[in-house]
Design a protein around this motif. Sequence first.
Motif: not given
Length: 971
Positions: A171-173, A537-540, A542-549
């Motif tokens: 969410v921050i991203a 942006n959406a891909r990033i 989704a990746a953060f939601e799954k594995n973090g920053a």
Amino acid sequence: MCADTPDYRSTVFLPETEFPMRAGLPAREPEWLARWERIGIYDRLRETAADRKPFILHDGPPYANGHLHIGHALNKTIKDMIVRSHQMMGRDARYVPGWDCHGLPIEWKIEEQYRAKGLNKDEVDVVAFRQECRKFAEGWIDIQREEFKRLGITGKWDDPYVTMDYHAEAVIAAEFQKFLMNGTLYQGSKPVMWSPVEKTALAEAEVEYHDKESFTIWVKFKVAEPADSALAGAHVVIWTTTPWTMPSNKAVVYGKDISYGLYEVTDTPEQCWAAKGDRYLLADNLAADVMSRARLEEGMYRRIRDVPVSELEGIKLSHPLAGAEGANGEWDDLRDFRAADFVTDTEGTGFVHCAPSHGMEEYELYRDLGMLTQVITYNVMDDGSFRTDLPFFGGKMILKPNGKEGDANKAVIDKLAEVGGLLARGKIKHSYPHSWRSKAPVIYRNTPQWFAAIDVKLDDGMGQYGDTIRSRALTSIDELVTFTPQSGRNRLFSMIEARPDWVLSRQRAWGVPLTCFVKKGAKPTDEGFLLRDDEVNARIIAAFEKNGADVWYTEGFKEEMLKGRADPEAYVQVFDVLDVWFDSGSTHAFVLRDRADGTPDSIADVYMEGTDQHRGWFHSSMLQGCATLGRAPYRQVVTHGFTLDEKGLKMSKSLGNTIVPEEVVKQYGADILRLWVAQTDFTVDQRIGPEILKGVADSYRRLRNTLRFMLGNLSGWSEAEAVAPHEMPELERWVLHRLAELDGQVRAGYAAYDFQGVFQKLFQFCTVDLSAFYFDIRKDALYCDGADSPRRRAARTVLDMLFHRLTTWLAPILVFTMEDVWLSRFPSEDDSVHLQDMPATPEGWLDADLAAKWARIRSVRRAVTAALEVQRTAKVIGASLEAAPVVHVADAEVARLLHGVDFADLCITSAIAVTTDPAPQEAFRLPEVPGVGVVFETAEGEKCERCWRILPDVGAHKHPGTCGRCNAVLG
């Protein structure tokens, strides 16, 4: 008692309660904590309050890197009182505690561990390093959570918010990407506060001001052009407290409205850098001071003439290091000389040296002139050293790695003295910015950073309160947010009104990265410099939601994100991390908006933090919310001051004056610490120390005794005893009037966050109105009247009403003690005072006329009790029941009131006489009760062995040694 007189003690209704006189809070409080956790009290409240209007205090996240200090205890206790009081006043008061986890303090701790192991952070895999930071924060969250809970803080402790959670990082991203897409994000190279020790940019909120001793120099710039100017060869003198900026000087500026003069040296003392015949341009208001700094006394210089500002136009100056041997032409270009609005003649010389790479005002001046390319330098490196190829000063350090003064200032001063560029030198002690983490001084340094433009017009469909971040913030402050105290409004408004663009980037590893890509070889001003693509942006996210920053730093991530959308080889991935204030400023999105116990509009009812957060969390949340919500993410801002020691000094380990919450809790219990909070005016700085805590503990004991009396005299109470208010004696109805008054005052006080006012009113009521007045009077009826006596039943009915109100009114403050009081009366496996609401108090109990009447009666009673105290002190009597005073009252109306009540009962005497006859000379008088004189007389008769009153009829009844009342009770 006579030998043949029966023992009547068993016939008296003495108080019965298991509520102990000694609280034993340190030992007993953990039991209540375990109980609340066992019965799931916070979640039960959410279930039962589901149909109520929500009230949300959004928690400003503390940093997860150490044990709690007294400021934490103050902060969290105030929040807890706010939440609990609003819950008990009928709201669904939700509180989700949170933690700030990213940032430099944690990163430093891990670096220290690495250095101890002989490891270089820069040689360690960045993901592995970040995992170490995450693990460190997790450990401190667990520790702080238990320390907060020990203070009796209620909240969703089993599911707090944490800024390093994967969803939070996503969410921050995503919130950052809103800045990317709405056009407010840009890369600029401008002076920012830079920490050479930490090697990163800092925001204003990360800076604190401390006194610092700095070098100060007066430097000469020769007038070089035009050669035929009447001022040619004269020197413009500047003053600076940052000699290290002189190698980056590009100009000198003057003020349009300052009176300047040309001054000539006529004589010089020994050891002086001025020479006879030198001519100096100076502001007239400052000339004498400058000359004295140069050791030139009056008579050693003269003012030749006025120098109008028009004569300064078109002049060029030479840098004092121009032409110096070995300078390789570094400073040979002529320096610009022009007017600027920020020049004053209140200190210095009336001229200001400009190094636009190290000063914001100078930077903005030349930015607006379109001349930045001519004046920006890159002489200072990340670590605060001069670039290695800078003549004379290459490699010199402004600050050492430990934050102490480096060798750069001295080197510059010595060189300027060598080439004849100095007029004077000295030192000055002044307030100077320091990093709040390392405590080391910071510098202004021109460096490429990422900024949020707060004055760019936004076309985002959220323009109700303005079309820029700044305008929305200022409108929010004026129209949407209320402040406690009101001074917070002016503080926040002025800060936002004058602030520059927001520096978002940090050159560190532990944080949420700036999730953007820039085109290789493009300039920040070029079209397409930033990749703006919703799918990327959406891909990033989704990746953060799954594995973090952390995934941002994994090999091939850029290629994966840009696949099919842009050529990965054409773009550079940004690896700076976001300012941690952006993290906490974004919390409204992943806490208020996204959680089931949040609120869909992302707007909190209140943000409550310390006064430093006007430039911290209140500020960053305001900017962030105005960019992504179109308004402030809060409706109210409540601010507390700082905590000082008993002498008003700031706490520090070196002074040995720190107060550690854990130690207070171990000695006194958490309720004493909470009571200290309630007794202070938290809107200003508060003091705490051993003597203050002793005073708080004494107040607690007095209050506890009141509660214990109430419990003891409610033993065996049942609703069948209850007496309707209209059937009660006047004294009881007066107590109900006071309860109705207090109900409004308590609710208004809690709603206004005035805990000090609430507690003062309740403490005054308990100790003065109840213990010293009502309870004192009604002891006799409660102990000695018959079980079915209307007076005793009315008194016990009032005690029941008092119980329900006092326990709930005080529960937000004394969470443990009120639980103890409640369970002492209503023992239950799953009940709690904190599951109750403050009971409604009928307005019909208010009776202003009755209150006025009893105020006059109490006034006369004060004179009587004071007169009896004189006799008790003189050991004439041992107890007030031995007295039968005569009260002389000048006011016939007051006398009538006293005749209408049992005044002897009210004064706790065996008899009393009230007369309007003039008081004799020897009568006792109390200055604050005019028109009343008290003449002491002893009571006549024998002492009743049951109620201890001295009455003439004692011994004349069936039961030996009793008065008529007690004889009737015994039957």
